[in-house]
Design a protein around this motif. Structure first.
Motif, short mmCIF file in Angstrom:
data_model
loop_
_atom_site.label_atom_id
_atom_site.label_comp_id
_atom_site.label_asym_id
_atom_site.label_seq_id
_atom_site.Cartn_x
_atom_site.Cartn_y
_atom_site.Cartn_z
N SER A 40 -8.78 2.25 0.55
CA SER A 40 -9.83 1.41 -0.71
C SER A 40 -8.51 0.51 -1.26
O SER A 40 -7.76 0.95 -1.06
CB SER A 40 -10.46 3.02 -1.46
OG SER A 40 -8.81 3.30 -2.28
N SER A 41 -9.20 0.15 -2.69
CA SER A 41 -8.30 -0.93 -3.39
C SER A 41 -7.54 -0.45 -3.97
O SER A 41 -7.34 -1.35 -4.33
CB SER A 41 -9.89 -1.68 -3.84
OG SER A 41 -10.86 -0.71 -4.71
N GLY A 63 -0.11 -4.81 -6.09
CA GLY A 63 -0.16 -5.13 -7.92
C GLY A 63 1.21 -5.46 -7.97
O GLY A 63 0.61 -6.93 -8.75
N GLU A 64 1.74 -4.67 -8.66
CA GLU A 64 2.82 -4.95 -8.95
C GLU A 64 3.17 -6.57 -8.66
O GLU A 64 4.20 -7.29 -9.18
CB GLU A 64 3.96 -4.11 -8.78
CG GLU A 64 3.79 -2.70 -9.56
CD GLU A 64 5.33 -1.41 -9.43
OE1 GLU A 64 5.39 -1.05 -11.04
OE2 GLU A 64 5.37 -1.38 -8.81
N GLU A 69 -7.79 -8.31 -13.97
CA GLU A 69 -8.42 -9.50 -12.83
C GLU A 69 -7.44 -9.44 -11.45
O GLU A 69 -8.03 -9.32 -10.64
CB GLU A 69 -7.47 -10.73 -13.88
CG GLU A 69 -7.74 -11.94 -12.65
CD GLU A 69 -9.62 -12.22 -12.76
OE1 GLU A 69 -9.56 -11.28 -13.34
OE2 GLU A 69 -9.38 -13.87 -12.03
N ILE A 70 -6.19 -8.22 -11.31
CA ILE A 70 -5.79 -8.55 -10.47
C ILE A 70 -5.59 -6.73 -9.42
O ILE A 70 -5.95 -7.19 -7.90
CB ILE A 70 -4.31 -7.90 -10.56
CG1 ILE A 70 -3.20 -8.63 -11.32
CG2 ILE A 70 -3.44 -7.50 -9.51
CD1 ILE A 70 -3.23 -9.61 -10.24
N LYS A 71 -6.61 -5.73 -10.48
CA LYS A 71 -7.24 -5.24 -9.24
C LYS A 71 -8.32 -5.40 -8.80
O LYS A 71 -9.20 -5.24 -8.16
CB LYS A 71 -8.06 -4.24 -10.49
CG LYS A 71 -6.84 -2.90 -10.98
CD LYS A 71 -7.47 -1.97 -11.83
CE LYS A 71 -6.68 -1.16 -11.72
NZ LYS A 71 -6.55 0.25 -13.11
N MET A 87 -9.43 -6.33 -0.44
CA MET A 87 -10.07 -5.00 0.78
C MET A 87 -11.34 -5.58 1.33
O MET A 87 -11.85 -4.68 2.76
CB MET A 87 -10.52 -3.65 -0.49
CG MET A 87 -10.77 -2.61 0.47
SD MET A 87 -9.23 -2.26 1.45
CE MET A 87 -9.89 -0.84 2.40
N LYS A 88 -12.62 -6.12 0.86
CA LYS A 88 -13.47 -6.43 1.58
C LYS A 88 -13.21 -6.79 2.43
O LYS A 88 -13.83 -7.66 3.57
CB LYS A 88 -14.45 -7.03 0.64
CG LYS A 88 -15.25 -6.28 -0.50
CD LYS A 88 -16.46 -6.59 -0.95
CE LYS A 88 -16.76 -6.05 -3.07
NZ LYS A 88 -17.93 -6.98 -3.51
#
Length: 710
Positions: free
Chosen positions: A36-37, A45-46, A59-61, A68-69
């Motif tokens: 998953s994302s 992310g970090e 925004e990062i998420k 992921m897509k």
């Protein structure tokens, strides 16, 4: 839709090239790594926030969702339509999908990508991200290994971290001959043999791989040779493990066949010559003549004319007479075919030569020759051997396998022993000093823990304890102890004697023309000689299994001989446990009696309840020793007892034989064992058995003199 690489470039234009390559490398793992994302955000992310401080966490998420897509679509090979649905370019064959998944399930190798250089991102955060990825890989691998119907059984498997920089160099044609395998694990079934190990082999160095039986030395060589442990693709590996298949090929030709370039050029030279001869004079194709000239030049460059003499020298050194070199390979026994496999390896000179107990099938003369030959070995050598003197002669480095790790030492085997001993002493001293300091600091903390005036000082002492490096105490390896039974009674001489004995299998080939030898209860006799000179035949005459053609065998009426031979080990019932085997051979005794006999040779506890098939070669030899001693022999005749024993067990065997109160007659090629116990040397050769007064040193000088004459 854009690819994950394009999304990264658009959203993070200031990301440096190395970090971009690293993140792309993570994303190339696809949905195998991320379900998953959120998983994707946890991994990178970090790092993305480090290079885009202007972007919020949401925004990062969102960007991670797009990534992921993108990687999902990239795997499916389709495009996005209404509502995010994927329109496939072609129908999906479910059978192929199932087959691909089965192939994944069968694959026990785990290839883990590692960053190839530093970047501007905080290293700790990078390491944290890598740890998360590695945990996911291991979790998924565990699930695959435990699926119904998938059983690893007793199969060896390996996993390793791949350095992406070196991988790119290899794919780009990098030609370094050095080998570096970092952070790899090896398991055999459910038993972990190595974890987080590192192997570094420098081209042109000769490495001895040492360690106790059953720790994984042979398994590691096999995984190297099969490619389970990945090394640069251009490095040629040759593992001498299996004997040459017997056919009508002559022994010398079998060795020459290893030079594939020479064989190919000779074949082409023959074909071109036949074509030229088939054409009429004056009409020969000029291109054929030009090509033939090129072939001759290449043959001269590789010194093809010298190859037969070089192959012959190698075969002769390993004991093949000129007549044997002209024999067909199918006419040789298994031991001689193993020698032939070794000769082929030495002749072909691979980039990495792997030898596993090469001295097992050799006599002392061939071992001395091989020592000399390998001292000039031009490429990389990795050798497993229990022969301490052999290793000391050929190695430039030693790799010690212990505690599921590999430790590298410079120098020969004797240097390794001294360095390791000193290293362990220093480690134990450091551990004891640190323990004393810990106790002193802890005593201060306990004393003033509730004293408000000393609170700051107590806290500093607590932090001091936390910062102390974790020094481990020395793990002492269990001492190997072998114990032969005590004598029931003393025997008066003569004990065992051969007077004017003659023996032959066929009249035209006499083995012994006249033998006069005798042995007592105090005897420690070693029989030496080249293979084929009758050492094993002499043992069988002494045992009474063969009767002399002429002469007399005298034997004390109360003499009880215990005979150990390698074929006794091979003939053990592999389906039984050691205890069951003892009970089947010696019926009617209590279990404690069987356990006591097995325990005398280190086969105790759960080891005695394991099937013989699951035991290592050395452990099987110990079971055979136990069976031999159940009848309480007062005389031991041992034929090559050190095969498959590790150095510690050979050392223990030497001590046990010295403590044994009966007589010992030994056939062995292990120089250290011979020197430990031998008081008398019998040399077989030219139809006789002669006692050598100078002992083993005199015999070694004799062999060295023969080498000088060759």
């Amino acid at each position: 839709m854009a690819t994950h690489s394009e999304i990264l470039s658009q959203c993070f234009p200031n990301m440096d090239t190395e970090l971009l390559q690293y993140v792309n490398g993570i994303l190339e793992g696809g949905t195998e790594d991320f379900s998953s994302s959120e998983d994707l955000y946890d991994a990178i992310g970090e790092m993305l926030q480090e290079v885009a401080e202007d972007k919020s966490d949401d925004e990062i998420k969102r960007i991670c969702g797009e990534l992921m897509k993108a990687i999902s679509l990239n795997e499916d090979g389709g495009s996005v339509e209404n509502g995010g649905m994927v329109l496939l370019d072609a129908p999906v064959q479910l059978g192929e999908v199932v087959q691909k998944q089965n192939d994944v399930d069968k694959d026990v190798n785990i290839w883990i990508l590692q960053k190839d250089s530093s970047s501007v991102v905080d290293k700790k955060k990078l390491e944290k991200a890598e740890a998360k990825l590695k945990a996911k890989q291991e979790k998924r691998s565990l699930k695959e290994d435990t699926k119904p119907g998938v059983s690893l059984g007793a199969e060896a498997s390996a996993s390793q971290v791949i350095d992406r920089k070196e991988s790119r160099l290899d794919s780009a044609g990098g030609k370094s001959q050095d080998i570096r395998i970092e952070d790899f694990d090896i398991a055999f079934g459910d038993k972990v043999l190595l974890t987080g190990a590192n192997l570094n082999l420098v081209f042109g160095r000769r490495y001895g791989l040492v360690g106790r039986n059953g720790l994984g030395k042979t398994t590691m060589l096999r995984l190297l040779s099969t490619g389970e442990l990945r090394i640069p693709s251009h490095i040629r590996i040759l593992h001498v493990e299996q004997e040459v298949e017997g056919d009508d090929t002559l022994a010398l030709d079998s060795v020459l066949e290893c030079d594939e370039l020479r064989a190919k050029l000779l074949k082409e030279e023959k074909e071109i010559s036949e074509k030229i001869q088939a054409t009429s004079p004056g009409s020969t194709d000029s291109s054929l003549s030009a090509r033939l000239t090129q072939v001759y030049a290449k043959l001269e460059d590789i010194e093809a004319d010298k190859a037969p003499s070089r192959a012959s020298v190698i075969l002769a050194g390993l004991g093949f007479s000129p007549e044997m070199q002209a024999q067909k390979t199918r006419e040789f026994s298994g031991g001689w075919r193993m020698r032939l496999a070794l000769a082929r390896a030495l002749f072909s000179k691979p980039d990495l030569l792997l030898l596993d107990e090469p001295t097992n099938m050799l006599d002392l003369k061939a071992i001395f020759w091989l020592e000399t030959y390998l001292q000039g070995w031009p490429t990389t050598l990795l050798c497993v051997s229990h022969d301490r003197n052999f290793l000391n002669s050929i190695t430039t480095d030693v790799i010690h396998l212990h505690s599921k790790k590999l430790d590298h030492y410079k120098g020969d085997f004797e240097t390794f022993v001294k360095t390791k001993t000193e290293k362990l002493k220093n480690q134990q001293r450091e551990y004891e000093a640190q323990q004393r300091e810990r106790e002193h600091v802890q005593a201060f903390i306990d004393r003033f823990r509730y004293n408000a005036n000393r609170a700051a000082l107590v806290q500093s002492k607590i932090k001091l304890l936390e910062r102390m490096p974790d020094i481990k105490p020395v793990e002492k390896e269990t001492e190997v102890i072998l114990r032969f039974p005590d004598l029931q009674e003393k025997l008066s001489p003569p004990i065992l004697q051969l007077d004017e004995v003659q023996f032959h299998y066929t009249k035209d080939k006499p083995i012994f023309k006249c033998i006069d030898v005798s042995a007592g209860l105090e005897s420690r006799i070693c029989i030496v000689g080249e293979n084929g000179t009758g050492k094993t035949t002499l043992l069988k005459i002494l045992l009474g299994e063969l009767s002399p053609v002429k002469g007399i065998r005298h034997v004390h009426r109360n003499l009880k001989i215990g005979y150990f031979s390698q074929h006794h080990v091979d003939q053990l019932d592999m389906d039984m446990t050691s205890l069951e085997l003892m009970a089947s051979r010696f019926k009617g005794k209590a279990t404690e009696v069987y356990r006591h006999a097995l325990g005398g040779f280190g086969v105790s506890g759960d080891l005695a309840l394991r099937s013989v098939a699951s035991l290592s070669g050395g452990q099987k030899s110990r079971v055979a020793f136990s069976i031999m001693c159940m009848s309480n022999p007062n005389y031991l005749i041992l034929d090559e007892p050190t095969n498959h024993l590790d150095m510690e067990t050979i050392e223990a065997l030497g001590k046990a034989l010295n403590n044994f109160k009966g007589g010992v007659i030994l056939v062995s090629h292990d120089e250290r064992l011979i020197r430990m116990i031998c008081k008398e040397l019998w040399v077989c050769g030219n139809g006789t058995v002669k006692r050598m007064d100078g002992g083993f040193d005199e015999y070694k000088k004799l062999l060295e003199a023969e080498f000088m004459l060759q």
